[in-house]
Design an enzyme around this catalytic site. Structure first.
Site, mmCIF file in Angstrom:
data_model
loop_
_atom_site.group_PDB
_atom_site.id
_atom_site.type_symbol
_atom_site.label_atom_id
_atom_site.label_comp_id
_atom_site.label_asym_id
_atom_site.label_seq_id
_atom_site.Cartn_x
_atom_site.Cartn_y
_atom_site.Cartn_z
ATOM 1 C CD GLU A 146 -11.667 -5.626 -18.377
ATOM 2 O OE1 GLU A 146 -12.076 -4.488 -18.082
ATOM 3 O OE2 GLU A 146 -12.411 -6.618 -18.533
ATOM 4 C CB THR A 148 -2.402 -11.711 -14.572
ATOM 5 O OG1 THR A 148 -2.731 -10.446 -14.006
ATOM 6 C CG2 THR A 148 -1.818 -11.557 -15.958
ATOM 7 C CG ASP A 158 0.127 -10.461 -2.504
ATOM 8 O OD1 ASP A 158 -0.915 -10.427 -3.194
ATOM 9 O OD2 ASP A 158 0.541 -9.484 -1.866
ATOM 10 N NE ARG A 171 2.794 4.292 23.496
ATOM 11 C CZ ARG A 171 2.748 5.499 22.917
ATOM 12 N NH1 ARG A 171 3.456 5.747 21.830
ATOM 13 N NH2 ARG A 171 1.993 6.458 23.436
ATOM 14 C CE1 TYR A 216 -3.225 0.844 -0.689
ATOM 15 C CE2 TYR A 216 -2.557 -0.282 -2.699
ATOM 16 C CZ TYR A 216 -3.517 0.002 -1.745
ATOM 17 O OH TYR A 216 -4.767 -0.557 -1.853
ATOM 18 C CD GLN A 248 3.600 -3.871 2.977
ATOM 19 O OE1 GLN A 248 3.735 -5.047 3.296
ATOM 20 N NE2 GLN A 248 2.461 -3.216 3.206
ATOM 21 N NE ARG A 249 0.612 -2.522 -5.148
ATOM 22 C CZ ARG A 249 -0.711 -2.468 -5.311
ATOM 23 N NH1 ARG A 249 -1.471 -3.250 -4.577
ATOM 24 N NH2 ARG A 249 -1.261 -1.663 -6.174
HETATM 25 O O1 F6P Z 1 -1.652 -8.228 -4.695
HETATM 26 C C1 F6P Z 1 -0.866 -7.179 -4.221
HETATM 27 C C2 F6P Z 1 -1.653 -6.381 -3.218
HETATM 28 O O2 F6P Z 1 -0.861 -5.322 -2.775
HETATM 29 C C3 F6P Z 1 -2.136 -7.182 -2.029
HETATM 30 O O3 F6P Z 1 -1.094 -7.462 -1.099
HETATM 31 C C4 F6P Z 1 -3.196 -6.257 -1.506
HETATM 32 O O4 F6P Z 1 -4.126 -6.923 -0.679
HETATM 33 C C5 F6P Z 1 -3.848 -5.805 -2.816
HETATM 34 O O5 F6P Z 1 -2.831 -5.847 -3.809
HETATM 35 C C6 F6P Z 1 -4.421 -4.413 -2.768
HETATM 36 O O6 F6P Z 1 -5.142 -4.246 -3.986
HETATM 37 P P1 F6P Z 1 -5.393 -2.780 -4.627
HETATM 38 O O7 F6P Z 1 -4.094 -2.315 -5.167
HETATM 39 O O8 F6P Z 1 -6.410 -3.040 -5.708
HETATM 40 O O9 F6P Z 1 -5.901 -1.922 -3.506
#
Ligand code: F6P
Length: 336
Positions: free
Chosen positions: A73, A111, A133, A168, A261, A263-264
């Site tokens: 938001e 933010t 990031d 490869r 994702y 990575q998150r």
């Molecule tokens: O900002 C973190 C991030 O994971 C970026 O690396 C990536 O491009 C983006 O968010 C993906 O955004 P969303 O979670 O909205 O798909």
């Protein structure tokens, strides 16, 4: 004193550790009351909140994601203002009605920009830089980044065995938005032979030559780490584009992996837990000292704070004089 806390933008490992750092410091050390705001700034629009107590905080340190939920938001977005609904004014009013002395905003570049605008409106805001990031200007690192690099490095490590078994080229695409920090740090840690960053232009023919030269030196496989933000034809995923272009240039079988994702997700590593804890505690200290309109930051080994006006709208990008780029080039790694 009653304070609010919200998490906004993409999630990442370490947000809950930050919430824990803010709240435990606020409750235990300063006797504050903490109001958790759900789903970022949307929660302030809807007054969707909960009181956070010691029991809300247990088990948070190693929990991925955010217990408060998040959203993208952006109250100051032009399209919002065009609807005639003045979201910033509604949010400022709701902060008053909720009796919040200050709101701690945990988030990335978007933010920080929103927080700076609220600070300019006279709303008491303190912010904490959050993103995998690592592209937030003013802080050496943001929490979430080191864990994402560890996850990507582990994935790259795993690609070596399959690449060598099949002779490869394995291309792995990592996140980072417009910055190449994750690709640079994980590419170097994971032994990438080619590392492509949005900040450094690349020539697919030069990449092909690098890979062919490796074959001539008896290394019949290569690992290529690419940041999601590099330039491509815009029609295919970055990893697919690069893998197909390399196969076309070299004739060597090439395959792609998009790490996405993962990575998150999951628990923050120890570095990010401590960085999050320190930043959270420092944010609360700023509030106790009534130092508003500031973002906490890591500078060397110290946690400092900067005016939001200095941070908002700026990106921290990789430069060619970064030590890892210089060192990598000396070792024969191709950056494009
Ligand atoms: O900002 C973190 C991030 O994971 C970026 O690396 C990536 O491009 C983006 O968010 C993906 O955004 P969303 O979670 O909205 O798909």
């Amino acid at each position: 004193m009653k304070i609010g806390i919200l998490t906004s933008g993409g999630d990442c490992p370490g947000i809950n550790a930050t919430i824990r750092g803010v709240c435990k410091t606020a409750i235990n050390h300063y006797g504050m009351e903490v109001v958790g705001i759900h789903s970022g700034f949307q929660g302030l629009l809807e007054k969707d909140v909960e009181i956070l107590t010691e029991s809300s905080l247990s088990g948070l340190l190693n929990q991925g994601g955010t217990i408060l939920g998040t959203s993208r938001e952006k109250p100051f977005k032009k399209k919002n203002l065009a609807t005639g609904i003045n979201k910033p004014a509604i949010i400022a009013e709701h902060i008053k009605e909720l009796g919040l002395e200050c709101v701690v905003c945990i988030g990335g570049n978007g933010t920080q920009k929103t927080a700076a605008k609220f600070a300019d409106m006279g709303v008491n805001i303190v912010s904490v830089p959050k993103t995998i990031d690592n592209d937030i200007w003013g802080t050496d690192f943001s929490f979430g980044f080191d864990t994402a690099v560890s996850i990507a490095t582990d994935a790259i490590d795993r690609l070596h065995s399959t690449a060598s078994s099949h002779k490869r080229v394995m291309v792995i695409e990592v996140m980072g938005h417009k910055a190449g920090w994750i690709a640079l740090y994980s590419g170097m840690a994971g032994g990438g032979d080619v590392i492509l960053l949005p900040e450094i232009p690349y020539d697919i023919k030069r990449i092909g030559e690098t890979i062919i030269n490796r074959v001539k030196k008896g290394k019949p496989y290569s690992i290529v780490v690419v940041a999601e933000g590099i330039m491509t034809d815009g029609k295919r995923r970055v990893a697919e584009y690069i893998a197909q272009e390399i196969e076309y240039e070299t004739g060597i079988e090439s395959r792609e992996t998009v790490l996405g994702y993962i990575q998150r997700g999951g628990a923050p590593n120890s570095f990010d837990r401590n960085l999050a804890t320190r930043m959270g505690g420092h944010a609360t200290e700023l509030i106790a000292n009534r130092e508003y309109g500031r973002m906490v930051a890591l500078k060397g080994d110290d946690i400092i704070s900067l005016p939001l006006s200095e941070v908002a709208g700026k990106l921290k990008l990789v430069t060619e004089d970064h030590d890892l780029v210089i060192q990598g080039r000396k070792m024969g790694i191709c950056f494009g």
